[in-house]
Design an enzyme around this catalytic site. Structure first.
Site, mmCIF file in Angstrom:
data_model
loop_
_atom_site.group_PDB
_atom_site.id
_atom_site.type_symbol
_atom_site.label_atom_id
_atom_site.label_comp_id
_atom_site.label_asym_id
_atom_site.label_seq_id
_atom_site.Cartn_x
_atom_site.Cartn_y
_atom_site.Cartn_z
ATOM 1 C CB CYS A 10 -19.279 72.248 24.800
ATOM 2 S SG CYS A 10 -17.781 73.056 24.617
ATOM 3 C CB CYS A 13 -16.456 68.270 24.001
ATOM 4 S SG CYS A 13 -17.339 69.179 25.023
ATOM 5 C CB CYS A 87 -6.351 58.916 21.810
ATOM 6 S SG CYS A 87 -7.865 60.230 21.397
ATOM 7 C CB CYS A 149 3.890 55.652 26.584
ATOM 8 S SG CYS A 149 4.747 57.122 27.149
ATOM 9 C CB CYS A 163 3.895 59.815 25.077
ATOM 10 S SG CYS A 163 2.085 58.917 26.087
ATOM 11 C CB CYS A 435 43.970 44.823 48.003
ATOM 12 S SG CYS A 435 43.031 45.737 49.915
ATOM 13 C CG HIS A 577 46.195 49.110 48.727
ATOM 14 N ND1 HIS A 577 45.286 48.695 47.993
ATOM 15 C CD2 HIS A 577 47.601 49.365 47.887
ATOM 16 C CE1 HIS A 577 46.622 47.987 47.046
ATOM 17 N NE2 HIS A 577 46.890 48.111 46.748
#
Length: 700
Positions: A10, A13, A87, A149, A163, A435, A577
């Site tokens: 590839c 990668c 990373c 993060c 992040c 009250c 009340h």
């Protein structure tokens, strides 16, 4: 069948794929036309498609495309992997950019040493949990400054503004908080890899914690609002999240205040409701479908609900008082307890010292002093304009209007209000969950229950005498439900649960109280309590929302009659009340035709409190036993035993409330005099203008 031939590498990668693979197994990139290929010899006994042979001979099943593939590598290629400076991901030698975060590859540092490995072929360890995969990469980060993060705890590089994993903004870039846009492919990592991480970790990452507001609005606290999270397939998830983003983008500050107030009603947070009301929010606002979807709590919120509906649904009496009782803002409130803080503290200490507990089986707390608060007769000596100012500051005009005009509950008899000087005034009270306790102390000592002395006595009496009060309460509730045609019976466990809830309310400061607590307070005061209240909950439009059960007479039935006083206190109840209802001193008018010999001196004030409503029906007596229940004649007889009763010339059955300046507590008298002195010093504008005119006449 075994796959033989030449692998292709590839270009992104550098992963070596099988010849038949159209896309890269690692990053799912399309196979290029001129892919770099490498030869891989295979034995005749190679494993079948989809498996990789271990050194021990046992096949290893390859993972599917949703997990990171386990491949066999050569020693030279594995030793020469390079670590991403952003990373820390280990990339293949041919990779120009990091497979994980697409960061540019840096020149290898002279101090960087390759990883050591044993001889022979080995497989890259397979991560069990995608979350652990990222955590392992974080451990390899040994140099440079990083930030963690707050959403997913991933350690990012110092220069990263968001992040790498979840696009959450860095702490140093908090002003750039915005919802992630799926179209910005350049600012996100591999979507499939991130989707795998999200599926392995908590689904809460997909929910944005902060609404899209400006920097000024973002300082407000709306963390208790649980925003909705989408469920379903990936397409439905993206569509639902996009819809939620659109809803949140349209939200304004007032909208978030309203949602926060709705959550506050459910969770009992009074400050959230007050914040919405003070900001000018509409009390009649209804929850829309989008807002209900955003709150994501179908068990609590329904379309069309208002704050009033939620308060009734969750029995928030204190919040009903704030929402439905409009306190007059024309004048700042000024009651005697506010003017004299030193005397007020002394009175609180006096109340605490006069609180005792009865010895024996019925170990209830009680007050040793009989004190009744009345407005001083000297108010009538003030100029009319000063009197108006005084009443604006000490009375609750809205409660007075509701009890007098909207419903004839108090002062409906001209005979009592005019000829017998028994007009009742509603004192202004705090709109809080205390009250009821505040109004009881206002009607007796003229102060609030600020130190929760009365609440503590209420809580301890309920627990120490739980068996006595529980029997009365259970018998009364059973009869009450049957009298309204509610033919049902509860198991003992259900009765115990309801009773435990009543006990818990007594121990929570600010919690709204019920009829049972008034019954216990009558025992603590050792005197009857008469509640004049509305029969129905009504909205601001006048719509009936529910039935109230507070109006009536509460007698200290568990005490001996000789241990109690017959002079009652009066309270007013209006839509969640309570207010203290007090009379004004009448300078000892004795022969006023009440049909009884009062035997009072000139320093005793007698207020006639009606025991019937405007339709001449007898007020209910709460918490009677089966032996005490009966017709009105029997109940009238019971009232005459516990109160000083008489019948006026107009035929009204009344109870006499007696108070005396000499018998009243000196601290209370001193506090009232100091409060009244402030109004005596006010020179009315009319008098000032008349004096100026007189001076002008003299000059002429």
């Amino acid at each position: 069948m075994t796959e033989h031939g030449i692998k292709w590498a590839c270009e992104y990668c550098t992963y070596e794929n099988w010849p038949s693979a159209i896309k890269c197994t690692m990053c799912r990139a399309q196979r290029p036309s001129g892919a770099i290929i490498t030869e891989e010899p295979f034995k005749s006994s190679a494993p079948s498609v989809g498996t990789i042979e271990r050194s021990g001979g046992s096949p290893l099943i390859c993972p599917d495309s949703s997990a990171r593939p386990r491949v066999k590598t050569s020693l030279s290629m594995e030793n020469s992997k390079w670590s991403c400076h952003m990373c820390t991901y280990l990339n293949w030698p041919r990779a120009i950019r990091c497979t994980q975060c697409l960061s540019q590859r840096r020149t290898r540092s002279p101090t960087e040493s390759p990883q050591s490995s044993g001889s022979g072929l080995r497989y890259v360890p397979s991560p069990v949990d995608p979350c652990e995969e990222y955590n392992d990469r974080n451990k390899l980060n040994i140099k440079g400054q990083h930030w963690t993060c707050s959403a997913c705890t991933y350690e990012n590089g110092a220069k990263a503004k968001k992040c790498v994993v979840c696009d959450h903004p860095s702490p140093n870039n908090i002003d750039s908080i915005e919802l992630a846009d799926t179209d910005e492919a350049s600012s996100i990592i591999n979507e499939q890899d991130r989707a795998r991480w999200r599926s392995g970790c908590s689904s809460s990452i997909s929910q944005r914690r902060s609404p899209p507001m400006s920097k000024r609005d973002s300082e407000m606290d709306f963390q208790r609002i649980e925003l909705a999270g989408a469920v379903g397939s990936k397409d439905e998830l993206e569509l639902d999240l996009k819809k939620l983003k659109q809803i949140k983008n349209r939200m304004r500050k007032t909208d978030w205040l309203f949602l926060n107030a709705c959550v506050g009603v459910v969770e009992g947070d009074l400050s959230a409701v007050e914040a919405y009301k003070t900001s000018g929010g509409d009390i009649a606002r209804q929850l829309s479908a989008d807002e209900v979807r955003l709150l994501n709590r179908p068990s609590a919120f329904d379309v069309g609900y208002t704050l009033v509906h939620l308060s009734i649904r969750f029995q928030r009496q204190d919040m009903l008082a704030i929402l439905l009782t409009e306190v007059s803002q024309h004048a700042a409130k000024c009651i005697p307890a506010m003017v004299c803080p030193e005397l007020t503290e002394q009175i609180r200490r006096e109340i605490a010292a006069s609180m005792h507990q009865r010895k024996g089986d019925f170990a209830c707390y009680f007050l040793t002093d009989l004190v009744t608060f009345t407005l001083p007769a000297d108010i009538e000596d003030l100029p009319p304009s000063v009197q108006e100012k005084l009443f604006d500051e000490v009375l609750d005009r809205d409660v007075q209007k509701e009890l007098e005009e909207e419903s004839p509950i108090i002062n409906w008899s001209l005979e009592l209000g005019t000829r017998l000087d028994s007009r009742l005034y509603a004192l202004w009270n705090r709109t809080a969950g205390d009250c009821l306790l505040d109004s009881v102390l206002q009607a007796t000592w003229g102060i609030y229950d600020k130190d929760s002395v009365l609440r503590k006595a209420l809580h301890d009496s309920l627990h120490d005498c739980s068996h006595w009060f529980y029997s009365r309460w259970k018998e009364w509730e059973s009869w009450y439900s049957q009298s309204f045609g509610l033919h049902f019976s509860l198991r003992e466990e259900q009765w115990q649960e309801d009773w435990a809830f009543i006990l818990s309310l007594a121990s929570q400061p600010g919690a709204s109280l019920e009829q049972t607590h008034i019954f216990v307070l009558a025992h603590i005061l050792r005197r009857p309590i008469i509640v004049y209240g509305v029969k129905y909950y009504k909205s601001f439009r006048g719509e009936t929302l529910g039935y109230t059960r507070f109006q009536g007479v509460y007698l200290p039935l568990l005490w001996e009659q000789s241990f109690c006083w017959k002079s009652p206190i009066a309270l007013g109840y209006t839509r969640g009340h309570f207010s203290a209802l007090v009379a004004m001193e009448n300078d000892g008018y004795d022969n006023r035709g009440a049909g009884a010999n009062l035997n009072t001196d000139d320093d005793v004030t007698v207020t006639f409190l009606p025991l019937v409503d405007s339709e001449r029906k007898l007020l209910h007596i709460h918490f009677l036993s089966a032996q005490e229940l009966g017709n009105e004649d029997q109940q009238e007889k019971l009232l005459r035993e516990w109160l000083d009763c008489c019948v006026t010339e107009g035929g009204v059955l009344v109870a006499m409330q007696k108070s005396s300046r000499r018998r009243n507590h000196p601290l209370v008298t001193q506090m009232v005099e100091k409060w009244l002195d402030g109004y005596r010093q006010i020179r009315p504008c009319s008098a000032l203008s008349d004096g100026e005119e007189d001076e002008e006449d003299e000059d002429e």
